[in-house]
Design a protein around this motif. Structure first.
Motif: not given
Length: 357
Positions: A36-38, A24-25, A41-44
Motif C-alpha cells: 500500500v502506498r504511503p 481490501a486496502t 496509508v496516511r489517508r486511511v
C-alpha cells in the motif's frame, strides 16, 4: 419522547468509502501488510482517527448483527448539571457509533414517583440497558426490579435506589458530600452563632436525602452553636426555591449559613440578594455577604456566583466522567465483562473562587 443521539454504526466499508479506497486496502492498512502506498496509508489512518474508529471493537459488535440500545432517563426541566451530562453524551457520538451503540434520552418528572415509574415501565423490552436518575420510592423500585427481571441492565445515575436490584450505581458518595458541605459551612461561619437553612429538590431523591444526612451529622457533632432549620423542598425549581427561602429569611433574621443540596440555584441566589440578577440596587448587598452559601456542581451560573462572592464553595462532581462511566458500565454489563470500579469511581471536589477550573 426519546431523543436518539447515536443510532448509526461505522463499518470498515464506511472507512473505505471515506478514504476513497477498497475494503481490501483498508484491511491491509489495519494489519500493516505491504503493498500500500504511503499516501494511501496516511489517508486511511486519517479516516480512522477522524471517526474515532476502533476496528476490533466494531468488528465484534458487527458480528452481533444489530446495534445495542441504551436509554438514559433524565429529569425534565432546566437542571444545568443534568444538561451537562446530556451534552457529554452527545459528544460521545463517534465513540458510541464505533461500538454500534444507540443512546436515547427520555425526559420525565423524576420528582413524581408515578411518572418516573411509568417512564421506566414503558422501556421494557426495547433497550438492553437503562441509566436512570432515580427517586427512592417503592413504585420506582418495583419498576427497576421489573426491568432487571426482564433482562435489562439497569444503572442508577447521580441518585441511587440501593434497595432495588439495579446492577450498579454511578455517582459520588452523597453522605460524604453532605459531610463536606457541613464542614465548609461550619468553618466558614467561624465563631458566629445562628441558624443554617437547607434547600433541597426533594428528600425522596436518595442523593439529596443522603447529603442532608451527612450535613446534619457534621453540624450536630462539630458545630453546636449552629441550629439547622427544617429542610425546604424546592423541586430544583428557581422560582419555588426563591419563594421558600425568601419566606424563611423573613421569619429568621439570624440565618448565617445556607446549604443548597440540589439545583434551583438561581432562585436561591435571588433570595440571598444576588446583585447580578438585577433584582437589587447596587448599594444593597442583601444577605449574600452575611450568609455562607455552599452548593453543588460547577455550571455557568455557579461559576459566576463564586466569582462574585455570592457563593462560597461548590461540591463538584464531573458530569463528563459520570456520562462516560454510565455508558461504559452498561456496555460492560451487556457484554458480560467486568466493571473497572476504580476507573468508574466518581470523585468529590471542592471548588471555590480561587481554584475554579
Amino acid at each position: 419522547m426519546a431523543e436518539t443521539l447515536a443510532p448509526i454504526a461505522l463499518t470498515l466499508k464506511d472507512i473505505a468509502r471515506e478514504a476513497g479506497v477498497s475494503l481490501a486496502t483498508v484491511d491491509r492498512v489495519l494489519h500493516n501488510r505491504p503493498g500500500v502506498r504511503p499516501d494511501t496509508v496516511r489517508r486511511v489512518k486519517a479516516a480512522i482517527e477522524r471517526n474515532s474508529f476502533q476496528p476490533h471493537v466494531a468488528a465484534a459488535e458487527l458480528a452481533r448483527g444489530r446495534a445495542r440500545r441504551f436509554a438514559f432517563v433524565m429529569p425534565s426541566g432546566p437542571n444545568p448539571f443534568m444538561q451537562q451530562i446530556e451534552a457529554y453524551l452527545g459528544e460521545m457520538a463517534s465513540w458510541l457509533s464505533a461500538r454500534r451503540l444507540g443512546v436515547e434520552m427520555v425526559a420525565t418528572d423524576v420528582f413524581d414517583p408515578s411518572a418516573l415509574a411509568s417512564s421506566l415501565e414503558a422501556l421494557s423490552g426495547d433497550y438492553e440497558g437503562v441509566a436512570v436518575v432515580a427517586l427512592d420510592h417503592p413504585s420506582v423500585r418495583a419498576a427497576i426490579n421489573d426491568l432487571v427481571d426482564a433482562g435489562t441492565k439497569v444503572v442508577t445515575l447521580v441518585s441511587d435506589v440501593p434497595s432495588s436490584r439495579r446492577h450498579h450505581y454511578v455517582g459520588i458518595d452523597n453522605i460524604a458530600a453532605g459531610r463536606t458541605a457541613g464542614a465548609l459551612v461550619g468553618r466558614l461561619v467561624g465563631q458566629r452563632s445562628g441558624k443554617v437553612a437547607i434547600v433541597a429538590g426533594s428528600q425522596g431523591l436518595r442523593d439529596h436525602a443522603e447529603r442532608i444526612f451527612g450535613f446534619n451529622q457534621v453540624m450536630a457533632a462539630e458545630f453546636p452553636g449552629l441550629s439547622v432549620l427544617p429542610v425546604l423542598e424546592g423541586r430544583d425549581e428557581d422560582e419555588r426555591s426563591e419563594q421558600l427561602l425568601a419566606r424563611l429569611f423573613g421569619r429568621h433574621a439570624d440565618i448565617v449559613g445556607l446549604y443548597n443540596v440540589g439545583a434551583g440555584t438561581q432562585g436561591v441566589a435571588k433570595a440571598l440578594g444576588d446583585k447580578a440578577s438585577g433584582d437589587r440596587a447596587s448599594g444593597d448587598a442583601g444577605r449574600d455577604k452575611q450568609v455562607v452559601f455552599v452548593g453543588h456542581d460547577v455550571t455557568a451560573l455557579t461559576r459566576r456566583l463564586l466569582l462574585q462572592g455570592v457563593m462560597d464553595a461548590a461540591i463538584s462532581q464531573n458530569p463528563g466522567h459520570e456520562a462516560r462511566a454510565a455508558v461504559r458500565v452498561l456496555l460492560a454489563l451487556a457484554r458480560g465483562e467486568p466493571i473497572l470500579r476504580e476507573q468508574e469511581k466518581i470523585r468529590i471536589d471542592i471548588v471555590m473562587r480561587d481554584n475554579l477550573p
